[in-house]
Design an enzyme around this catalytic site. Structure first.
Site, mmCIF file in Angstrom:
data_model
loop_
_atom_site.group_PDB
_atom_site.id
_atom_site.type_symbol
_atom_site.label_atom_id
_atom_site.label_comp_id
_atom_site.label_asym_id
_atom_site.label_seq_id
_atom_site.Cartn_x
_atom_site.Cartn_y
_atom_site.Cartn_z
ATOM 1 N N SER A 77 0.859 -1.088 -0.077
ATOM 2 C CA SER A 77 0.100 0.034 -0.102
ATOM 3 C C SER A 77 0.869 1.126 -0.138
ATOM 4 O O SER A 77 1.975 1.162 0.080
ATOM 5 C CB SER A 77 -1.030 0.061 1.202
ATOM 6 O OG SER A 77 -0.044 0.092 2.507
ATOM 7 N N ALA A 78 0.250 2.391 -0.211
ATOM 8 C CA ALA A 78 0.954 3.497 -0.416
ATOM 9 C C ALA A 78 1.725 3.830 1.081
ATOM 10 O O ALA A 78 2.808 4.351 1.328
ATOM 11 C CB ALA A 78 0.178 4.762 -0.414
ATOM 12 N N CYS A 79 1.179 3.128 2.208
ATOM 13 C CA CYS A 79 1.652 3.480 3.592
ATOM 14 C C CYS A 79 3.150 2.749 3.639
ATOM 15 O O CYS A 79 3.852 3.111 4.652
ATOM 16 C CB CYS A 79 0.649 2.870 4.719
ATOM 17 S SG CYS A 79 -0.921 3.512 4.280
ATOM 18 N N THR A 80 3.374 1.757 2.937
ATOM 19 C CA THR A 80 4.480 0.814 3.302
ATOM 20 C C THR A 80 5.206 0.813 2.145
ATOM 21 O O THR A 80 5.909 -0.425 2.096
ATOM 22 C CB THR A 80 4.053 -0.454 4.008
ATOM 23 O OG1 THR A 80 3.175 -1.230 2.942
ATOM 24 C CG2 THR A 80 3.397 -0.292 5.102
ATOM 25 N N SER A 81 5.219 1.560 0.929
ATOM 26 C CA SER A 81 5.689 1.399 -0.194
ATOM 27 C C SER A 81 7.322 1.563 0.027
ATOM 28 O O SER A 81 7.826 0.759 -1.143
ATOM 29 C CB SER A 81 5.504 2.495 -1.320
ATOM 30 O OG SER A 81 5.917 3.820 -0.748
#
Length: 159
Positions: A77-81
């Site tokens: 996800s964008a949170c953990t890219s």
């Protein structure tokens, strides 16, 4: 001045949102028509217009990412890219760890075209098939299915 610019931006934003939803849907449908064991992550319709997040069973998202160097995609996800850990967001929505690890996030924008989507689908399908051929888990699953089909044919012949 600024007021007119805001009016134009608002009109363009609504048009762009509808167009991006169409491109995202095209991406999803074309991929799912060509590949088995692909799942959509997140809500089916309540999502950002240019965002499509998919998991591909039997492959690692990082391997897929490396095989698609000519396409701007990311894993997780964008949170953990920036992390190799499975996304806590994907895990929180109930995605199993192996599917969280096999996920790819596509971001479509104002300048993407249907041709871009079609190219992405072609390249992605090629790469997923290549990686699955290398996957011991996928090969074992395929062999198991072939044995089951052979067994059913033998039972039908014997009947």
């Amino acid at each position: 001045g600024l007021g007119r610019a805001c009016e134009i931006a608002q009109t363009d934003m609504m048009f762009d949102g509808e167009r991006l939803m169409g491109l995202s849907e095209r991406l999803k449908v074309e991929i799912m028509n060509r590949l088995d064991e692909v799942s959509v992550n997140g809500h089916a319709s309540q999502r950002l217009p240019g965002n499509m997040h998919l998991s591909f069973a039997y492959i690692e998202g990082e391997s897929l990412l490396m095989g698609l160097k000519d396409i701007a995609v990311s894993t997780g996800s964008a949170c953990t890219s920036a992390s190799l850990e499975p996304s806590h967001v994907l895990r929180a929505i109930g995605l199993e760890e192996h599917l969280a690890q096999s996920s790819i996030r596509f971001g479509l924008g104002r300048f993407n075209t249907e041709e871009d989507v079609d190219y992405t689908v072609r390249r992605l399908v090629e790469e997923v098939r290549r990686l699955r051929e290398l996957s011991p888990l996928f090969r074992a699953k395929t062999a198991r299915l072939q044995r089951q089909q052979s067994s059913h044919k033998l039972q039908e012949t014997a009947s």
